[in-house]
Design an enzyme around this catalytic site. Sequence first.
Site, PDB file in Angstrom:
ATOM      1  CB  SER A  75      -0.966  -0.038   1.187  1.00  0.00           C
ATOM      2  OG  SER A  75      -2.039   0.850   0.992  1.00  0.00           O
ATOM      3  CG  ASP A 100      -4.215  -1.771   0.221  1.00  0.00           C
ATOM      4  OD1 ASP A 100      -3.126  -2.256   0.527  1.00  0.00           O
ATOM      5  OD2 ASP A 100      -4.634  -0.696   0.676  1.00  0.00           O
TER       6      ASP A 100
END
Length: 312
Positions: free
Chosen positions: A46, A160
């Site tokens: 991320s 993610d």
Amino acid sequence: MENNTTIKKDVALVLGSGGARGLAHIGAIEALEENGYRIRSVSGCSMGSIIAGMFCAGKLQESKDWFLSIKRQEIFQLTDFSITSNSLVKGTKVIKALQEIVPDCNIESLPIPLTLVASDLLTTDEVVFRSGSLFEAIRASISIPLFFQPVQWQGRLLVDGGILNPLPLKQVQRHEGDILVAMNISGKDGLTIERKTSDLLKIANVLQQQRFPHMPMAIQQLRDNVSQRLTAIDRAKRLSLQGTVNYVTMLDRMSDMQIQQSTLLALQLTPPDMLATMPQYAFNTFDFDKAEQIIAEGHRLMSEEIKRYENA
């Protein structure tokens, strides 16, 4: 105190997920280098994947300068809103902005070994990038579900990396004699609905300002609902925390709890030698306009952890 000549200085560094809090990774890296630590490999997911990629490409200072220059209104200028059935944002503009600092390259060609992590929505597997396009891997790793469009890659649908592994300790490439150092920016702390509600309000306001011709009525309802929550927050706190919970905040809080528990499990399975932790609600997910403050906090937290390690 341990003699400085015996302190291990080679580092395998792990950078966790957490939106704007990921800017703390910049300060953490600076603190390590100022204290003579040599970072020999990095893993991230991320927001951690962005800082990891910029650092391994030798462009951390340039990236820091760019983040420090961003004003609040410019954050959303980099957000290419395109409401679809599975996302709000394409995610192309921010990648192009980063490529002005670091042209795309292959991960395996970077001077410092890099590992980036994403999640496959179709198979629920963790996907690990150690080769191939740097920005293809970063784009996959930062794809927050329902916000960024998922990335289609080799028959997979990637989102993610923090969904499955918010602190990829086991994925970092290790060298003999190095120490494992991690920056966790999703630390457990008290319930602060105000900050999470404020994040949701920012998104709703921007969506309304975009004036999409076919904007779902749900967006306006979200904005109205969140606005009401913010104005009523003090009264609700006096009465009961239950008064601050609705479907939106409940789902968001459940996601936070899942990330915190996944992080704790990763730490139990692979305990690092040094661990600097920032509370999950120290800053909002979209507080990129507070870059200077977040970077400074990352520096402070890692500096304190270095002192603890060296005096152990």
